[in-house]
Enzyme design. Structure first.
Site, PDB file in Angstrom:
ATOM      1  CG  HIS A 154     -11.463  -7.334   6.323  1.00  0.00           C
ATOM      2  ND1 HIS A 154     -10.129  -7.352   6.585  1.00  0.00           N
ATOM      3  CD2 HIS A 154     -11.626  -8.112   5.230  1.00  0.00           C
ATOM      4  CE1 HIS A 154      -9.514  -8.122   5.701  1.00  0.00           C
ATOM      5  NE2 HIS A 154     -10.394  -8.592   4.860  1.00  0.00           N
ATOM      6  CD  GLU A 166      -1.523  -2.492   1.469  1.00  0.00           C
ATOM      7  OE1 GLU A 166      -0.391  -2.601   1.994  1.00  0.00           O
ATOM      8  OE2 GLU A 166      -2.241  -3.478   1.227  1.00  0.00           O
TER       9      GLU A 166
END
Lengths: 362, 328
Positions: B131, B62
């Site tokens: 998540h 990322e």
């Protein structure tokens, strides 16, 4: 026939075209740069050394907050920009001021960061030089992005991305090399291995055979070069830049050099290394070595020496004249540049500061 | 003027498609956004339509994704990147805080970064740990970022188009539990810009201030309250940064009471900032302290426990009941 893996591996020893004694070395893969290139390099080295030493002097006089000098690494500094074309980009670290000036950026604008009147003083687009990055290796993914965008636009830009030995331990170094390799981005990752990350020596930084060997894990060809040999640096970096430009993907070059001074003036190097480690490196000085070679070739005439000295005197004068006066700062600048359109909250905070200052003056 | 019934996910996909048609420099990249179309299908079909150069998969890193976007934005592109999940965006945090947010200021505006970081965020989908985070407060706390979050299908389209056209970097937070909710919308209808809050429901008695995944819960609570005889205004922030003090404070002054509803943990958060601002600016209009309905200050729970963490209609109504009505 060599295997793919062998093609990615660097030379067994750092490439060296002019040895410590000033004598030329034959090399099977690299040729000595031309006389003109070496004489240009000589001038840049003399100017770069003077820039370093003048900047350090200005720290002692309180005109710069700090200066991370590249004294002794000037061959790396000037070679990194000499191999670039006008449309290419340079991504420097905080120790690469000489490289930035060598690229053509105004010396005073280069030192704005260290003088402390703004974070970055020059227009990155004017000479295609990114702002100096303080967080280590974080500029490397940006270099990949600039290179990838250029490729998508059909431009033949090459990006020279500078990093130190310590920076190769950062995750961003890994991610940038991997991304560059996967996207075939024309980036030359140029590691100036000066043996120290502030106080931590290379042996505590990496167990790799050399930092150039790190390329193989990404499919990036690595090469190593004597970082105090301008001739070797120009040959190896030019080769890497040409390969990147010709569509052969990213390249990794490690220059073996040495930080002969402390990390900055605020650092005390005697706490972590002995003088007898430093002394031998003084004899490997890049300027002395090139000068000896040029003298042996009888290429260093008075005119060249005078031209180099004049440029050195000029840059030292620019630094003294430009940095002696206290820089003018405008508190309104604090709020102006965060967004294209200032938010209501920032307008209010700017007004608060303005009023506070007005009250103090009244 | 064609109204179509589509989901937020489809609206986001259409926004990306239309932005890529409108501007050749818009590129979309991230993890699994190519052939798969993203784990939430937000980039569905884009690689097929625009080719690998315009919408592409990246290695799984990322910081590399956001860092590369910085470089591409420096060199004339308008990158839109996807962080696959809220908590998967944390490796990019240094790039976001040290460069995305600061490049413009560092260079006195010479380097602008017109880029969008899309982050599916929040709980309510029964996701595993990492998540379901609400990470907006980290970004909102960082000067130089613009942070927006749609709560309606029309805003998902409109705000994403505006974020991509924005001259500065935008953190675009997508409430993933709303991805599949469908609404009748006219995508051609212009939506208010970045920095504007919108009053979604008018009511004279108290104001609910909500954003992103908390907005539908707030609206539902207002519906129930109305049935019980209490009329609530509901303000949808849409834009966390810039913050629309004017719209929020006007609503609070009209109603004299306010509850902030947010899915994130309350401590040192966007919700606490809203309470502070409203209290500082509207104190003399307030008949009661501003209350909050937020998540507890705990890591996001496992799926079978998440209902205890999320703002609920009952908690909102209880907070409204607590606004010292007996004293007025």
């Amino acid at each position: 026939m060599t295997t793919v893996e062998e093609q990615l591996l660097p030379s067994a020893e750092p490439v060296c075209l002019i040895g410590q004694n000033g004598l030329p070395h034959e090399h099977p893969s690299y040729e000595l740069p031309t006389k003109e290139a070496l004489l240009d390099g000589y001038t840049e080295l003399i100017r770069g050394r003077r820039f370093n030493d003048q900047a350090s002097a200005l720290v002692r006089q309180g005109r710069l907050a700090v200066y991370p000098s590249s004294h002794g690494q000037e061959a790396c500094q000037v070679a990194a920009t000499m191999v670039l074309k006008e449309g290419d980009w340079l991504f420097p670290t905080y120790r690469d001021s000489v490289s930035i000036v060598s690229r053509g950026v105004d010396p005073i604008e280069t030192l704005t960061l260290l003088r402390g009147d703004w974070h970055s003083g020059y227009d990155p687009y004017a000479h295609k030089v990114a702002p100096q990055s303080t967080p280590l290796a974080t500029q490397l993914p940006h270099a990949v992005g600039v290179a990838h965008a250029a490729r998508l636009k059909g431009e033949d830009t090459v990006v020279m991305a500078l990093v130190g030995d310590g920076g190769t331990s950062e995750g961003d170094f890994h991610e940038a090399l991997n991304f560059a390799a996967v996207f075939h981005a024309p980036v030359v990752f140029f590691v100036q291995n000066n043996e120290y990350a502030i106080s931590v020596p290379l042996a505590k930084q990496s167990a790799a055979p050399s930092l150039a060997h790190k390329g193989i894990g990404y499919g990036v060809p690595g090469e190593r070069v004597d970082g105090n040999d301008l001739a070797g640096l120009l040959a190896v970096l030019q080769n890497a830049v040409d390969k990147a430009r010709n569509g052969e993907g990213p390249q990794l070059v490690e220059a073996h050099t040495y930080r002969v001074q402390a990390h900055t003036n605020a650092d005390d190097a005697t706490r972590y290394r002995q003088d007898d480690e430093v002394t031998p490196w003084l004899d490997r000085d890049p300027i002395q070595r090139l000068t000896t070679y040029l003298e042996q070739q009888d290429w260093l005439d008075d005119q060249t020496r005078e031209r180099a000295e004049a440029k050195a005197v000029e840059v030292a004068g620019q630094l003294r004249d430009g940095l002696m006066p206290e820089p003018e700062v405008d508190p309104a600048d604090l709020f102006k540049h965060l967004y294209a359109e200032e938010t209501q909250q920032l307008r209010e905070q700017a007004a608060f500061l303005r009023d506070e200052l007005a009250r103090e003056e009244a | 003027m064609t109204h179509t019934k589509i989901s937020m996910a489809q609206a986001l996909n259409q926004a990306l498609r239309d932005a890529m048609h409108a501007d050749d420099t818009v590129v979309m990249f991230g993890e699994d956004v190519g052939a798969l179309g993203g784990v939430f299908r937000i980039t569905d079909g884009l690689t097929a339509e625009f080719g690998e150069n315009r919408c592409f998969d990246t290695p799984l890193a990322e910081a590399g994704i956001v860092g590369m976007a910085v470089g591409m934005a420096m060199n004339g592109m308008r990158p839109v990147v996807e962080m696959q999940f809220d908590a998967f965006g944390y490796p990019a945090f240094e790039q976001v805080v040290s460069h995305v947010a600061k490049m413009r200021n560092r260079t006195r505006g010479r380097v602008q970064l017109p880029m969008v970081i899309r982050i599916p965020y929040g709980g309510g989908i029964g996701g595993v740990e990492h998540h379901s985070d609400s990470s907006e407060s980290y970004f909102a706390h960082t000067p130089g970022l613009t942070v927006v979050t749609p709560a309606t299908v029309a805003d998902a389209y409109g705000l994403l188009r505006k974020a991509i056209e924005f001259p500065d970097p935008v953190v675009f937070m997508e409430p993933k539990k709303l991805y599949w909710a469908k609404e009748e919308v006219d995508l051609a209808e212009d939506q208010p810009g970045i920095g504007k809050a919108v009053v979604r429901r008018e009511g004279a008695d108290a104001t609910l201030i909500a954003y992103g995944p908390a907005l539908p819960v707030a609206l539902e609570a207002a519906e129930v309250a109305a049935a019980e005889g209490r009329q609530l205004t509901v303000v949808d922030l849409r834009s966390v940064v810039p913050f629309d003090d004017e719209t929020v404070c006007a609503a609070v002054r009209r109603t004299g009471r306010a509850v902030v509803v947010a899915e994130a943990s309350g401590f040192a958060s966007v919700s606490s900032e809203i309470v502070a601002r409203v209290t500082e600016k509207c104190f003399h209009s307030l008949a009661a302290p501003v209350r909050r309905v937020t998540a507890f200050d705990i890591p996001f729970p496992p799926p079978k426990l998440e209902k205890y963490q999320l703002p609920s209609v009952d908690r909102i109504l209880d907070a409204v009941d607590d606004l010292q009505w007996e004293d007025s």
